[in-house]
Design an enzyme around this catalytic site. Structure first.
Site, PDB file in Angstrom:
ATOM      1  N   ASP A 132      -2.897  14.131   7.167  1.00 23.62           N
ATOM      2  CA  ASP A 132      -2.343  12.929   6.550  1.00 23.62           C
ATOM      3  C   ASP A 132      -1.176  13.233   5.620  1.00 23.62           C
ATOM      4  OD1 ASP A 132      -2.208  10.270   6.032  1.00 23.62           O
ATOM      5  OD2 ASP A 132      -3.906  10.170   4.672  1.00 23.62           O
ATOM      6  N   ASN A 142      -3.003  -1.833   7.654  1.00 20.14           N
ATOM      7  CA  ASN A 142      -4.276  -2.476   7.301  1.00 20.14           C
ATOM      8  C   ASN A 142      -3.950  -3.961   7.196  1.00 20.14           C
ATOM      9  OD1 ASN A 142      -5.687   0.020   7.042  1.00 20.14           O
ATOM     10  ND2 ASN A 142      -4.623   0.314   5.103  1.00 20.14           N
ATOM     11  N   GLU A 192       3.812   9.518  -0.620  1.00 25.97           N
ATOM     12  CA  GLU A 192       2.412   9.286  -1.003  1.00 25.97           C
ATOM     13  C   GLU A 192       1.738  10.524  -1.607  1.00 25.97           C
ATOM     14  OE1 GLU A 192      -0.082   7.841   2.190  1.00 25.97           O
ATOM     15  OE2 GLU A 192      -1.906   8.166   1.015  1.00 25.97           O
ATOM     16  N   GLU A 220     -10.584   4.394   9.172  1.00 28.85           N
ATOM     17  CA  GLU A 220     -10.786   4.072   7.759  1.00 28.85           C
ATOM     18  C   GLU A 220     -11.411   2.684   7.577  1.00 28.85           C
ATOM     19  OE1 GLU A 220      -6.858   4.886   6.074  1.00 28.85           O
ATOM     20  OE2 GLU A 220      -7.402   6.992   5.929  1.00 28.85           O
ATOM     21  N   GLU A 250       5.213   9.831  13.579  1.00 24.25           N
ATOM     22  CA  GLU A 250       5.172   9.074  12.318  1.00 24.25           C
ATOM     23  C   GLU A 250       5.420   9.988  11.124  1.00 24.25           C
ATOM     24  OE1 GLU A 250       1.982   6.093  11.924  1.00 24.25           O
ATOM     25  OE2 GLU A 250       1.833   6.599   9.806  1.00 24.25           O
ATOM     26  N   GLU A 264       5.682  22.389  -3.120  1.00 26.68           N
ATOM     27  CA  GLU A 264       4.602  23.099  -2.417  1.00 26.68           C
ATOM     28  C   GLU A 264       4.035  24.200  -3.317  1.00 26.68           C
ATOM     29  OE1 GLU A 264       5.683  25.538   1.010  1.00 26.68           O
ATOM     30  OE2 GLU A 264       3.755  25.078   1.935  1.00 26.68           O
ATOM     31  N   GLU A 277       0.861  -1.185   0.000  1.00 29.37           N
ATOM     32  CA  GLU A 277       0.000   0.000   0.000  1.00 29.37           C
ATOM     33  C   GLU A 277       0.898   1.236   0.000  1.00 29.37           C
ATOM     34  OE1 GLU A 277      -3.445  -0.372   2.354  1.00 29.37           O
ATOM     35  OE2 GLU A 277      -3.827   1.774   2.472  1.00 29.37           O
ATOM     36  N   ARG A 278       0.664   2.114  -0.961  1.00 30.06           N
ATOM     37  CA  ARG A 278       1.481   3.328  -1.106  1.00 30.06           C
ATOM     38  C   ARG A 278       2.956   3.007  -1.338  1.00 30.06           C
ATOM     39  NH1 ARG A 278      -3.115   5.584  -2.157  1.00 30.06           N
ATOM     40  NH2 ARG A 278      -4.516   5.621  -0.408  1.00 30.06           N
ATOM     41  N   ARG A 324      -1.858   3.471  17.075  1.00 33.87           N
ATOM     42  CA  ARG A 324      -1.847   4.652  16.203  1.00 33.87           C
ATOM     43  C   ARG A 324      -2.953   5.638  16.584  1.00 33.87           C
ATOM     44  NH1 ARG A 324      -2.276   3.885  10.468  1.00 33.87           N
ATOM     45  NH2 ARG A 324      -0.597   5.269   9.880  1.00 33.87           N
TER      46      ARG A 324
HETATM   47  C1  GCU Z   1      -3.499   7.227   4.445  1.00 33.64           C
HETATM   48  C2  GCU Z   1      -3.179   6.293   3.316  1.00 33.64           C
HETATM   49  C3  GCU Z   1      -3.716   4.920   3.548  1.00 33.64           C
HETATM   50  C4  GCU Z   1      -3.234   4.407   4.893  1.00 33.64           C
HETATM   51  C5  GCU Z   1      -3.598   5.401   5.977  1.00 33.64           C
HETATM   52  C6  GCU Z   1      -2.970   5.059   7.308  1.00 33.64           C
HETATM   53  O1  GCU Z   1      -4.847   7.501   4.466  1.00 33.64           O
HETATM   54  O2  GCU Z   1      -3.672   6.814   2.131  1.00 33.64           O
HETATM   55  O3  GCU Z   1      -3.270   4.086   2.505  1.00 33.64           O
HETATM   56  O4  GCU Z   1      -3.778   3.160   5.175  1.00 33.64           O
HETATM   57  O5  GCU Z   1      -3.097   6.673   5.653  1.00 33.64           O
HETATM   58  O6  GCU Z   1      -1.975   5.681   7.644  1.00 33.64           O
HETATM   59  O7  GCU Z   1      -3.454   4.196   8.015  1.00 33.64           O
END
Ligand code: GCU
Length: 830
Positions: free
Chosen positions: A369, A208, A397, A289, A391, A515, A165-166, A323
């Protein structure tokens, strides 16, 4: 010609010093390791020194393992305070060493000594010596070096199926098809890179998380990963899915207060420690999320965290990293009091004293974010008893996904150096994070890195600077970002001054440049968040949905009102001095104006410009600076190997083109919204452009582009359904002269179209829509701000009245789409 390099060794290439320098260096004959176990970082240090010296100084040095206190002057002795002391040596110089610190002693006529506070420290000292030798720097008589914080970890967002992811550099080096990979060679190489910059922990899987990670076969795989990383002093931890008891254990619930759930986690934790005896612990993303969590079961976040904490307690020093990224992504935008930026403080309110001692809260640097500019998260000022991890992201991203160069330390420093004024006392974020401000013994940093199996690790050679810098910044957040980048440039590309100077110039302007063309005045990165791509421009995507990354832009005004007086109250979540500064427009710095305030486009900034004129100007100047990057890079031609030179040159040219896409998209969007003209008449006026839709078309048709601002004039052309070729022709009406001919087109997934451009009947250029093979970022499958791009053919002699024709051959669903052609007189960018 220099031999080609892949980038696999990153900054650990150990290039041979030029003869004239190497001759002047001390001759080493022996390395003495105080440990002989292959899994000991001391032994790793000794072997790395042996390897490094053979390359940097072309010296073959023997390696002995023995407990020797005093050795011949041509030796390098590596050990810890404990091992040196056991030889009877009085090593009072190490008294001030902290965990992981080291003392490097290089006295004339004496053996070189590396004394670690612990075994990792010894390894870090060895890497420091190799860094100094590689850069031909003088060696210190004695250097004591301590890290700023005990936790210096990386997070990988790797999925069990091998995707990341990312991640923008190919599949995982840890997993594939649901299992840990058999061949973990790259994992060992990664551990070496991490150790070389003082990083000591890794969370191996995505936040995730998939509960199949805890299947017995994967626990064995985790044990293999841990075994490979251990000699490099890198311990591993894992991310957990809160609902694993239900999903994997077959329980009816995952309620953290349920006795069966508690004992399920205790058992699985014991099982994990049987496989990984020194596991770091767990990273938990919950109630965020769409992920399950304690709130799903009517419990508090502390109930959830403490359940894991107690399961870990019998097993040494394991911690739960919980987190703070907990928020509701179905927020109602029509309520002006709603604010995602408030979520962390609200969710953790009152919990500071409720957590077990081995719970740490991991907080993203800003309240939203990983945006191009954010104030520090207010939660950083709310926890006194519960330690924190800050973090960061190394994976870019929201910041160009490794296809735009963005050197991150200058951004990080805006957070590290921010004074939160907690309880009226100086409270720099870096002092809170280090644990110094509230006397925490365990706190620090984590960065989402997401290396993949691409040989460059991050998909781009230049992006690796951010991983290197992350290590050095966590060791010492006060280190100069210029020194860091110069060191990295020398180690990665060589010692010529031009290399360090050029890279420093590009890098130190890269973050402000990004930026400037991606999101000004604290409005956030105006990328497409709705398709989750987070890459190209799409300002409308911020609003009209529940994600809470709102800009609240309408025809007259823009920005989030986060004041206490009239807005969401977010400013009031900061300690008083800071809260007062952000509450008031006059004292809010311009770069965060729209983060905290909703103002008319005509509002005047401290610079004297209006908000809208600042937008226009910043986008023009940012895109203009990006045009200089490829030219600056040219200075390195011949000084570095062609492979890496070309790889970077290609990306910098791509970035220069995409910066223009950003510039025009954002400017067109806000001009359409507010109707206020650019004082300098640039927005909407492109004197040197020929719109594709105005050309004579055969086999091509005019198509709308969504979002409209991603196309010049809102439209483009694409080949007609069923056509296997299309032509677009025009007669040049500009004065005769030498022009750079730029073609803006769309390169998206679904095919690799082919293009040719002819001047009269002469072919002047050809290209392919194959960026998906060449770049790292998440692509889209249609014409939009992600796929819009540019190709340029330089210095073409064009006469007024010449015929210009583009021939496009579609492939699959990519219909050879074209937006416009620019004929640019020398020195003009448009
Ligand atoms: C962002 C990101 C997600 C990730 C989330 C996180 O939203 O786009 O891919 O899961 O951060 O940090 O949990």
């Amino acid at each position: 010609m220099l031999p080609p390099e892949t980038g696999l060794d990153g900054w650990l290439r150990y290039a041979a010093l030029p003869d004239e320098c190497a001759g002047l260096r001390t001759r080493y004959s022996t390395i003495i390791s105080h440990m002989d176990s292959q899994s000991s970082p001391i032994f790793t240090a000794a072997r790395e020194l042996q390897f490094g010296l053979s390359k940097i100084l072309s010296q073959n040095v023997s390696l002995e393992t023995k407990l020797l206190g005093t050795a011949a002057s041509s030796s390098i002795v590596v050990g810890t305070i404990k091992t040196f002391s056991s030889t009877g040596r009085d090593i009072h110089e190490t008294l001030s060493l902290k965990e992981d610190g080291y003392c490097l002693v290089c006295k004339d006529g004496k053996a070189t000594e590396i004394i670690g506070q612990n075994e990792r420290g010894a390894l870090y000292g060895a890497f420091e010596l190799l860094r100094l030798l590689s850069q031909n720097h003088p060696l210190p008589e004695m250097r004591i070096s301590n890290p700023s914080a005990p936790i210096r970890w990386v997070n990988q967002w790797d999925n069990l199926d091998g995707s990341i992811e990312r991640g923008y550099a190919g599949p995982s080096i840890f997993f594939a098809d649901g299992y840990v990979l058999d061949d973990l060679t790259r994992v060992q190489q990664y551990a070496r890179l991490l150790a070389s910059v003082g990083l000591n922990g890794l969370i191996v899987n995505n936040v995730n998380s998939n509960y199949n990670l805890l299947k017995p076969i994967n626990m064995q795989g985790l044990a293999r990963i841990a075994d490979i990383m251990r000699p490099w002093g890198v311990r591993i931890g894992i991310s957990l899915n809160f609902d694993t008891p239900k999903g994997l254990g077959g329980l009816q619930t995952s309620d953290p207060l349920d006795p069966d759930v508690i004992s399920w986690w205790e058992d699985i934790t014991s099982e994990l420690y049987r496989h990984v005896s020194d596991m770091l612990g767990y990273l938990i993303k919950a109630n965020s999320e769409g992920q399950p969590g304690p709130l799903t079961y009517g419990r508090t976040l502390a109930d959830g965290a403490n359940m894991f904490a107690r399961a870990l307690q019998p097993h040494g020093d394991g911690v739960v990293v919980y987190r703070a990224f907990v928020y509701n992504h179905h927020l109602d935008e029509s309520d002006w009091k709603n604010d995602r930026a408030n979520a962390a403080v609200e969710y953790f309110d009152g919990l500071d004293t409720q957590f077990e001692d081995n719970v740490i809260i991991q907080i993203k640097y800003g309240p939203i974010d990983f945006q191009i500019r954010e104030p520090p998260s207010p939660l950083l000022a709310h926890l006194r008893k519960t330690p924190i991890i800050l973090e960061l992201q190394v994976t870019q991203e929201y910041l160009g996904q490794q296809d735009h160069v963005v050197y991150l330390p200058p951004l990080w420093k805006t957070i590290f150096d921010f004074d939160l004024h907690i309880d009226g006392q100086q409270s720099l974020v870096r002092d809170v994070v280090s644990g110094q401000r509230f006397n925490w013994s365990k706190s620090g940093y984590a960065a989402v890195v997401n290396v993949g199996n691409d040989l460059t690790w991050l998909g781009s050679h230049l992006a690796m600077a951010n991983l290197y810098a992350y290590g050095l910044c966590t060791w010492d957040p006060q280190q100069s970002e210029v020194d860091i980048i110069q060191g990295w440039a020398q180690l990665t590309f060589g010692l010529y001054k031009t290399i360090a100077n050029t890279i420093t110039n590009i890098f130190m302007t890269s973050w402000p440049t990004y930026e400037d063309y991606s999101g000004n005045l604290g409005i956030q990165t105006l990328c497409d968040i709705v398709t989750h791509c987070h890459y190209g421009p799409c300002p409308a995507a911020q609003d009209g949905n529940g994600w809470g990354q709102w800009t609240r832009a309408d025809a007259h005004s823009i920005g989030m009102d986060r004041t206490v007086a009239t807005g969401t109250g977010n400013a009031g979540q900061y300690p008083q001095v800071v809260a007062e500064r952000f509450e008031c427009i006059d004292t809010t710095p311009d770069e965060l104006l729209l983060w905290f305030h909703h103002v008319p486009y005509t509002h005047r900034l401290k610079s004297g410009k209006t908000v809208i004129q600042h937008f226009y100007d910043a986008h023009y100047s940012g895109a203009c600076v990006a045009q200089t990057f490829p030219q600056q890079w040219e200075a390195l031609r011949g000084l570095i190997d062609d492979d890496r030179f070309d790889h970077v040159a290609f990306r910098l040219r791509y970035q220069a083109g995409h910066a223009l896409v950003w510039r025009d998209s954002i400017n067109n969007f806000y001009y359409a919204k507010c109707g206020i003209k650019d004082e300098h008449h640039r927005v909407g006026n492109h004197a040197w452009r020929i719109e594709a839709e105005d050309m004579t078309l055969e086999g091509y048709e005019v198509v709308p582009v969504t979002p409209f601002e991603a196309a010049s004039g809102g439209k483009a052309i694409a080949t007609m359904p069923g056509a296997d070729i299309g032509t677009a022709q025009c007669t040049v009406a500009f004065p005769s002269g030498i022009y750079d001919i730029a073609i803006n087109y769309y390169d998206h997934l679904g095919g690799r179209s082919q293009y040719q451009i002819f001047l009269n009947d002469i072919l002047i250029g050809a290209w392919k829509g194959d960026l998906e093979d060449k770049l790292s970022h998440d692509f889209s499958d249609r014409m939009d701000g992600h796929s819009a791009t540019r190709v340029t053919f330089n210095k073409v002699d064009v006469k007024k009245g010449d015929s210009l024709t583009i021939v496009g051959r579609p492939d699959g669903s990519e219909l050879a789409p074209i937006d416009y052609i620019s004929l640019l007189p020398q020195g003009i960018v448009d």
